[in-house]
Write a protein that holds these residues in place. Sequence first.
Motif, PDB file in Angstrom:
ATOM      1  N   PRO A  66       0.799  -1.232   0.000  1.00  0.00           N
ATOM      2  CA  PRO A  66       0.000   0.000   0.000  1.00  0.00           C
ATOM      3  C   PRO A  66       0.832   1.283   0.000  1.00  0.00           C
ATOM      4  N   VAL A  67       2.039   1.248   0.567  1.00  0.00           N
ATOM      5  CA  VAL A  67       2.902   2.432   0.597  1.00  0.00           C
ATOM      6  C   VAL A  67       4.306   2.017   0.179  1.00  0.00           C
ATOM      7  N   VAL A  68       4.813   2.653  -0.880  1.00  0.00           N
ATOM      8  CA  VAL A  68       6.145   2.332  -1.399  1.00  0.00           C
ATOM      9  C   VAL A  68       6.931   3.622  -1.580  1.00  0.00           C
ATOM     10  N   VAL A  69       8.178   3.593  -1.113  1.00  0.00           N
ATOM     11  CA  VAL A  69       9.085   4.731  -1.267  1.00  0.00           C
ATOM     12  C   VAL A  69      10.317   4.241  -2.018  1.00  0.00           C
ATOM     13  N   PHE A  70      10.625   4.890  -3.139  1.00  0.00           N
ATOM     14  CA  PHE A  70      11.844   4.614  -3.877  1.00  0.00           C
ATOM     15  C   PHE A  70      12.839   5.707  -3.519  1.00  0.00           C
ATOM     16  N   SER A  71      14.039   5.301  -3.124  1.00  0.00           N
ATOM     17  CA  SER A  71      15.021   6.258  -2.655  1.00  0.00           C
ATOM     18  C   SER A  71      16.419   5.798  -3.044  1.00  0.00           C
ATOM     19  N   ASN A  72      17.419   6.590  -2.684  1.00  0.00           N
ATOM     20  CA  ASN A  72      18.805   6.159  -2.749  1.00  0.00           C
ATOM     21  C   ASN A  72      19.555   6.833  -1.613  1.00  0.00           C
ATOM     22  N   GLU A 118       5.620  16.969  -1.180  1.00  0.00           N
ATOM     23  CA  GLU A 118       4.200  16.647  -1.379  1.00  0.00           C
ATOM     24  C   GLU A 118       3.632  15.853  -0.203  1.00  0.00           C
ATOM     25  N   VAL A 119       4.421  14.924   0.331  1.00  0.00           N
ATOM     26  CA  VAL A 119       3.957  14.135   1.477  1.00  0.00           C
ATOM     27  C   VAL A 119       3.786  15.035   2.698  1.00  0.00           C
ATOM     28  N   MET A 120       4.745  15.923   2.930  1.00  0.00           N
ATOM     29  CA  MET A 120       4.647  16.856   4.065  1.00  0.00           C
ATOM     30  C   MET A 120       3.437  17.779   3.901  1.00  0.00           C
ATOM     31  N   SER A 121       3.192  18.222   2.674  1.00  0.00           N
ATOM     32  CA  SER A 121       2.030  19.087   2.415  1.00  0.00           C
ATOM     33  C   SER A 121       0.726  18.358   2.694  1.00  0.00           C
ATOM     34  N   LEU A 122       0.652  17.101   2.269  1.00  0.00           N
ATOM     35  CA  LEU A 122      -0.545  16.299   2.563  1.00  0.00           C
ATOM     36  C   LEU A 122      -0.765  16.209   4.063  1.00  0.00           C
ATOM     37  N   ASN A 123       0.310  16.023   4.806  1.00  0.00           N
ATOM     38  CA  ASN A 123       0.192  15.917   6.252  1.00  0.00           C
ATOM     39  C   ASN A 123      -0.286  17.239   6.857  1.00  0.00           C
ATOM     40  N   LEU A 124       0.276  18.341   6.408  1.00  0.00           N
ATOM     41  CA  LEU A 124      -0.129  19.650   6.945  1.00  0.00           C
ATOM     42  C   LEU A 124      -1.585  19.971   6.650  1.00  0.00           C
ATOM     43  N   ARG A 125      -2.095  19.457   5.530  1.00  0.00           N
ATOM     44  CA  ARG A 125      -3.505  19.673   5.167  1.00  0.00           C
ATOM     45  C   ARG A 125      -4.421  18.586   5.746  1.00  0.00           C
ATOM     46  N   HIS A 182      14.140   9.103   5.200  1.00  0.00           N
ATOM     47  CA  HIS A 182      13.940   8.764   6.615  1.00  0.00           C
ATOM     48  C   HIS A 182      12.808   9.605   7.210  1.00  0.00           C
ATOM     49  N   SER A 183      12.767  10.888   6.855  1.00  0.00           N
ATOM     50  CA  SER A 183      11.699  11.765   7.352  1.00  0.00           C
ATOM     51  C   SER A 183      10.334  11.291   6.871  1.00  0.00           C
ATOM     52  N   ILE A 184      10.250  10.929   5.599  1.00  0.00           N
ATOM     53  CA  ILE A 184       8.983  10.446   5.044  1.00  0.00           C
ATOM     54  C   ILE A 184       8.576   9.144   5.721  1.00  0.00           C
ATOM     55  N   LYS A 185       9.533   8.220   5.843  1.00  0.00           N
ATOM     56  CA  LYS A 185       9.233   6.936   6.470  1.00  0.00           C
ATOM     57  C   LYS A 185       8.771   7.136   7.910  1.00  0.00           C
ATOM     58  N   SER A 186       9.463   7.996   8.653  1.00  0.00           N
ATOM     59  CA  SER A 186       9.071   8.262  10.046  1.00  0.00           C
ATOM     60  C   SER A 186       7.677   8.839  10.134  1.00  0.00           C
ATOM     61  N   LEU A 187       7.364   9.790   9.276  1.00  0.00           N
ATOM     62  CA  LEU A 187       6.036  10.407   9.266  1.00  0.00           C
ATOM     63  C   LEU A 187       4.963   9.357   8.997  1.00  0.00           C
ATOM     64  N   ILE A 188       5.169   8.538   7.987  1.00  0.00           N
ATOM     65  CA  ILE A 188       4.183   7.507   7.629  1.00  0.00           C
ATOM     66  C   ILE A 188       4.059   6.467   8.742  1.00  0.00           C
ATOM     67  N   CYS A 189       5.191   6.095   9.337  1.00  0.00           N
ATOM     68  CA  CYS A 189       5.159   5.128  10.443  1.00  0.00           C
ATOM     69  C   CYS A 189       4.416   5.682  11.650  1.00  0.00           C
ATOM     70  N   ASN A 190       4.479   6.999  11.868  1.00  0.00           N
ATOM     71  CA  ASN A 190       3.757   7.609  12.989  1.00  0.00           C
ATOM     72  C   ASN A 190       2.246   7.456  12.853  1.00  0.00           C
ATOM     73  N   PHE A 191       1.774   7.235  11.640  1.00  0.00           N
ATOM     74  CA  PHE A 191       0.348   6.962  11.422  1.00  0.00           C
ATOM     75  C   PHE A 191       0.025   5.491  11.671  1.00  0.00           C
ATOM     76  N   GLY A 192       1.059   4.654  11.834  1.00  0.00           N
ATOM     77  CA  GLY A 192       0.849   3.224  12.048  1.00  0.00           C
ATOM     78  C   GLY A 192       1.037   2.398  10.790  1.00  0.00           C
ATOM     79  N   ALA A 193       1.425   3.033   9.694  1.00  0.00           N
ATOM     80  CA  ALA A 193       1.660   2.310   8.437  1.00  0.00           C
ATOM     81  C   ALA A 193       3.106   1.820   8.396  1.00  0.00           C
ATOM     82  N   ASN A 194       3.354   0.868   7.542  1.00  0.00           N
ATOM     83  CA  ASN A 194       4.691   0.312   7.379  1.00  0.00           C
ATOM     84  C   ASN A 194       5.097   0.429   5.909  1.00  0.00           C
ATOM     85  N   PRO A 195       5.722   1.537   5.530  1.00  0.00           N
ATOM     86  CA  PRO A 195       6.080   1.713   4.126  1.00  0.00           C
ATOM     87  C   PRO A 195       7.178   0.752   3.689  1.00  0.00           C
TER      88      PRO A 195
END
Length: 101
Positions: A12-18, A79-86, A26-39
Amino acid sequence: MDMVQRLVAEKPVVVFSNSSCSCMSHSIKSLICNFGANPTVYELDGAPNGHQIERALLQQGHRLPAVFIGKEFIGGAREVMSLNLRSELGPLLIKAKAIWL
C-alpha cells in the motif's frame, strides 16, 4: 515502468530512494510510520536492478525520493509533508488500506 508498477502494486505504501536522499526518505518513512503504516522502502543504489528502476521513474518525471500510496504516485518529501499539513495524509493511508481505524 512495468517493474515499478509491479513493485507498487504489491504494497500500500512504497518509497523509492537512494543513499543521497536518505535524510528525506527517513523523514517520510518516520512520518508515515507515525500513522501506524509500514512503508516499503527500496534503496535503489543498493538494489541489483536499482539503476533500471530509477531510470524508469525518471522517464515518468518522478524524482527520488518517489512516494506511492495506494498504487498512485504522490510525489516526493514536499508533497507528502504538504498532505500531512492539510490533514490529508491519514485519510489517504486509510483509503490505501495501509492503516485501519
